[in-house]
Write an enzyme that holds these catalytic residues in place. Structure first.
Site, mmCIF file in Angstrom:
data_model
loop_
_atom_site.group_PDB
_atom_site.id
_atom_site.type_symbol
_atom_site.label_atom_id
_atom_site.label_comp_id
_atom_site.label_asym_id
_atom_site.label_seq_id
_atom_site.Cartn_x
_atom_site.Cartn_y
_atom_site.Cartn_z
ATOM 1 N N SER A 175 0.779 -1.115 0.015
ATOM 2 C CA SER A 175 -0.244 -0.070 -0.051
ATOM 3 C C SER A 175 0.756 1.264 -0.024
ATOM 4 O O SER A 175 1.672 1.474 0.755
ATOM 5 C CB SER A 175 -0.824 -0.005 1.288
ATOM 6 O OG SER A 175 -1.883 -1.082 1.325
ATOM 7 N N HIS A 196 -4.000 0.126 -4.578
ATOM 8 C CA HIS A 196 -3.552 -1.303 -5.255
ATOM 9 C C HIS A 196 -4.064 -1.337 -7.001
ATOM 10 O O HIS A 196 -5.030 -1.671 -7.091
ATOM 11 C CB HIS A 196 -4.091 -2.428 -4.604
ATOM 12 C CG HIS A 196 -3.648 -2.677 -3.429
ATOM 13 N ND1 HIS A 196 -2.617 -3.438 -3.057
ATOM 14 C CD2 HIS A 196 -3.959 -2.021 -2.038
ATOM 15 C CE1 HIS A 196 -2.331 -3.469 -1.568
ATOM 16 N NE2 HIS A 196 -3.483 -2.621 -1.059
ATOM 17 N N HIS A 251 -5.994 -9.642 -1.909
ATOM 18 C CA HIS A 251 -6.131 -10.058 -0.711
ATOM 19 C C HIS A 251 -7.325 -11.177 -0.236
ATOM 20 O O HIS A 251 -8.232 -11.092 -0.850
ATOM 21 C CB HIS A 251 -6.325 -8.744 0.287
ATOM 22 C CG HIS A 251 -5.180 -7.865 0.038
ATOM 23 N ND1 HIS A 251 -5.194 -6.800 -0.951
ATOM 24 C CD2 HIS A 251 -4.124 -7.529 0.831
ATOM 25 C CE1 HIS A 251 -4.259 -5.971 -0.605
ATOM 26 N NE2 HIS A 251 -3.535 -6.445 0.320
ATOM 27 N N TYR A 271 -8.694 -10.896 2.206
ATOM 28 C CA TYR A 271 -10.230 -10.210 2.755
ATOM 29 C C TYR A 271 -10.906 -9.679 1.847
ATOM 30 O O TYR A 271 -11.997 -9.125 2.002
ATOM 31 C CB TYR A 271 -9.759 -9.132 3.723
ATOM 32 C CG TYR A 271 -8.845 -7.896 3.290
ATOM 33 C CD1 TYR A 271 -9.305 -6.929 2.276
ATOM 34 C CD2 TYR A 271 -7.417 -7.615 3.608
ATOM 35 C CE1 TYR A 271 -8.452 -5.979 1.796
ATOM 36 C CE2 TYR A 271 -6.668 -6.569 3.096
ATOM 37 C CZ TYR A 271 -7.384 -5.692 2.042
ATOM 38 O OH TYR A 271 -6.409 -4.707 1.327
ATOM 39 N N GLU A 272 -10.593 -9.537 0.415
ATOM 40 C CA GLU A 272 -11.460 -9.239 -0.586
ATOM 41 C C GLU A 272 -12.456 -10.277 -1.178
ATOM 42 O O GLU A 272 -13.140 -10.248 -1.902
ATOM 43 C CB GLU A 272 -10.801 -8.486 -1.797
ATOM 44 C CG GLU A 272 -9.838 -7.701 -1.611
ATOM 45 C CD GLU A 272 -8.751 -6.948 -2.621
ATOM 46 O OE1 GLU A 272 -9.474 -6.643 -3.844
ATOM 47 O OE2 GLU A 272 -7.686 -7.423 -2.569
ATOM 48 N N ALA A 295 2.643 -2.579 3.809
ATOM 49 C CA ALA A 295 2.522 -1.730 5.062
ATOM 50 C C ALA A 295 2.131 -2.574 6.191
ATOM 51 O O ALA A 295 1.356 -3.456 5.964
ATOM 52 C CB ALA A 295 1.334 -0.814 4.735
ATOM 53 N N MET A 350 -1.956 -7.526 6.598
ATOM 54 C CA MET A 350 -3.170 -8.450 6.063
ATOM 55 C C MET A 350 -2.584 -8.987 4.518
ATOM 56 O O MET A 350 -3.511 -9.311 3.718
ATOM 57 C CB MET A 350 -4.294 -7.488 5.550
ATOM 58 C CG MET A 350 -4.641 -6.964 6.792
ATOM 59 S SD MET A 350 -6.031 -5.740 6.654
ATOM 60 C CE MET A 350 -6.091 -4.738 8.100
ATOM 61 N N SER A 351 -1.312 -9.270 4.262
ATOM 62 C CA SER A 351 -0.983 -9.833 3.026
ATOM 63 C C SER A 351 0.543 -10.522 3.195
ATOM 64 O O SER A 351 0.683 -10.867 4.437
ATOM 65 C CB SER A 351 -0.715 -8.594 1.968
ATOM 66 O OG SER A 351 0.612 -7.730 2.664
ATOM 67 N N ASN A 369 2.079 2.610 11.052
ATOM 68 C CA ASN A 369 1.174 3.150 12.210
ATOM 69 C C ASN A 369 1.407 2.242 13.445
ATOM 70 O O ASN A 369 1.862 0.948 13.458
ATOM 71 C CB ASN A 369 -0.066 3.111 12.031
ATOM 72 C CG ASN A 369 -0.661 1.795 11.482
ATOM 73 O OD1 ASN A 369 -0.484 1.304 10.452
ATOM 74 N ND2 ASN A 369 -1.219 1.211 12.436
ATOM 75 N N HIS A 395 -6.727 4.495 7.051
ATOM 76 C CA HIS A 395 -6.061 3.739 5.586
ATOM 77 C C HIS A 395 -5.411 4.972 4.892
ATOM 78 O O HIS A 395 -4.348 4.874 4.469
ATOM 79 C CB HIS A 395 -7.008 3.336 4.572
ATOM 80 C CG HIS A 395 -6.674 2.904 3.251
ATOM 81 N ND1 HIS A 395 -5.634 1.620 3.316
ATOM 82 C CD2 HIS A 395 -6.992 3.001 2.083
ATOM 83 C CE1 HIS A 395 -5.616 1.182 2.150
ATOM 84 N NE2 HIS A 395 -6.169 2.018 1.318
HETATM 85 N N1 HPA Z 1 -3.064 -3.700 11.174
HETATM 86 C C1 HPA Z 1 -3.367 -4.292 10.215
HETATM 87 N N2 HPA Z 1 -2.756 -4.229 8.913
HETATM 88 C C2 HPA Z 1 -2.075 -2.998 8.642
HETATM 89 C C3 HPA Z 1 -1.871 -2.016 9.854
HETATM 90 C C4 HPA Z 1 -2.544 -2.442 11.220
HETATM 91 O O1 HPA Z 1 -2.133 -1.778 11.859
HETATM 92 N N3 HPA Z 1 -1.235 -1.077 9.029
HETATM 93 C C5 HPA Z 1 -1.078 -1.200 7.765
HETATM 94 N N4 HPA Z 1 -1.640 -2.445 7.638
#
Ligand code: HPA
Length: 263
Positions: free
Chosen positions: A23, A54, A76, A78-79, A106, A199-200, A223, A235
């Site tokens: 990302s 993406h 992903h 999650y999609e 990320a 998540m990847s 973050n 996001h």
């Molecule tokens: N959690 C999960 N996936 C992420 C995060 C997070 O805090 N930041 C970027 N991708």
């Protein structure tokens, strides 16, 4: 029969290294020499995603004088994609003859000693989504060294030379998403040994390993995980921090990639 049907121009490409951009990291593409771009929709058999940031384009070019294939955009779980679909790019890279992959993402910080905006070299992962691209085989693939120790040494040395500082290294936990974690989940992840969460990447790493490719993984720590700071997660923040950190990644890869294909 090959799994993917390639546009004519892509058939002759012989990239040595495959890179997946996470990302907000797409900026790296601007710095490739001899750039050629293929929309994912032009490659038969490749799943196409829709998440903002993406774009879904495969770039062929040269970085530090080495032929690279750069995937900008991934699909992903999650999609609604399967883990096997989420790992399609690794099978495409393999079909193109790639031997070394660099997976970037990320990620949220779980280990409070780490700092947002920095890169973390992935030393190992936790597959907490409990899904795998290998359901249909091959089975019982060794996972004791998914992330190549040689590539990690090299990236650590290059980073030291380039920035005068060591790259932090840690464990990446794969969770399903798409929602961010609760503070209780972030504490749980830390207890389980994670340093970062995302998540990847893990389905790709499992698939690439099963295909015998060498893997380097790099997480952009965008973050603090929920509960580690008072800011709510967004996001937009993840994308902004990723964009700022993309330049560091490019400098590191430009220096490291020529050596990567030699070891
Ligand atoms: N959690 C999960 N996936 C992420 C995060 C997070 O805090 N930041 C970027 N991708």
């Amino acid at each position: 029969m090959s799994e993917f049907t390639l546009p004519t121009d892509l058939k002759s490409a012989k990239p040595a290294v495959g890179i997946v951009l996470g990302s907000g990291l797409g900026g790296l593409v601007d710095s490739l020499d001899d750039l050629r771009t293929f929309d994912y929709t032009t490659i038969g058999g490749l799943p196409v995603g829709r998440v903002e940031g993406h774009a879904g384009r495969l770039h062929l070019g040269s970085l530090g004088g080495v032929g690279v294939a750069v995937a900008q955009g991934r699909v992903h779980v999650y999609e609604g994609f399967t883990a096997r679909e989420a790992a399609s790019m690794m099978r495409l890279f393999h079909q193109l003859g790639v031997g070394t992959v660099v997976l970037t993402n990320a990620a949220g910080i779980v280990n409070a000693n780490l700092k947002p905006g920095r890169w973390m070299l992935i030393s190992d992962h936790l597959n907490l989504a409990r899904q795998t691209p290998l359901t249909g085989g091959p089975h019982f693939v060794d996972q004791s060294e998914v992330y190549s120790p040689d590539l990690r040494n090299l990236l650590r040395a290059e980073s030291l030379e380039l920035n005068g500082s060591r790259l932090v290294e840690g464990i990446y936990a794969w969770v399903n998403g798409p929602e961010y974690e609760t503070p209780a989940e972030v504490r749980m992840l830390r207890t389980l040994g994670a340093d970062a969460v995302g998540m990847s990447t893990v389905p790709e790493a499992i698939q690439a390993r099963a295909l015998g490719m060498r893997i380097a993984g790099l997480s952009c720590l965008t973050n603090y995980g929920a509960g580690l700071s008072t800011n709510p997660l967004s996001h937009e923040e993840v994308m902004d921090v990723g964009q700022a950190a993309a330049k560091q990644l490019f400098a590191l890869l430009e220096n490291a990639i020529p050596a990567m294909v030699e070891i």
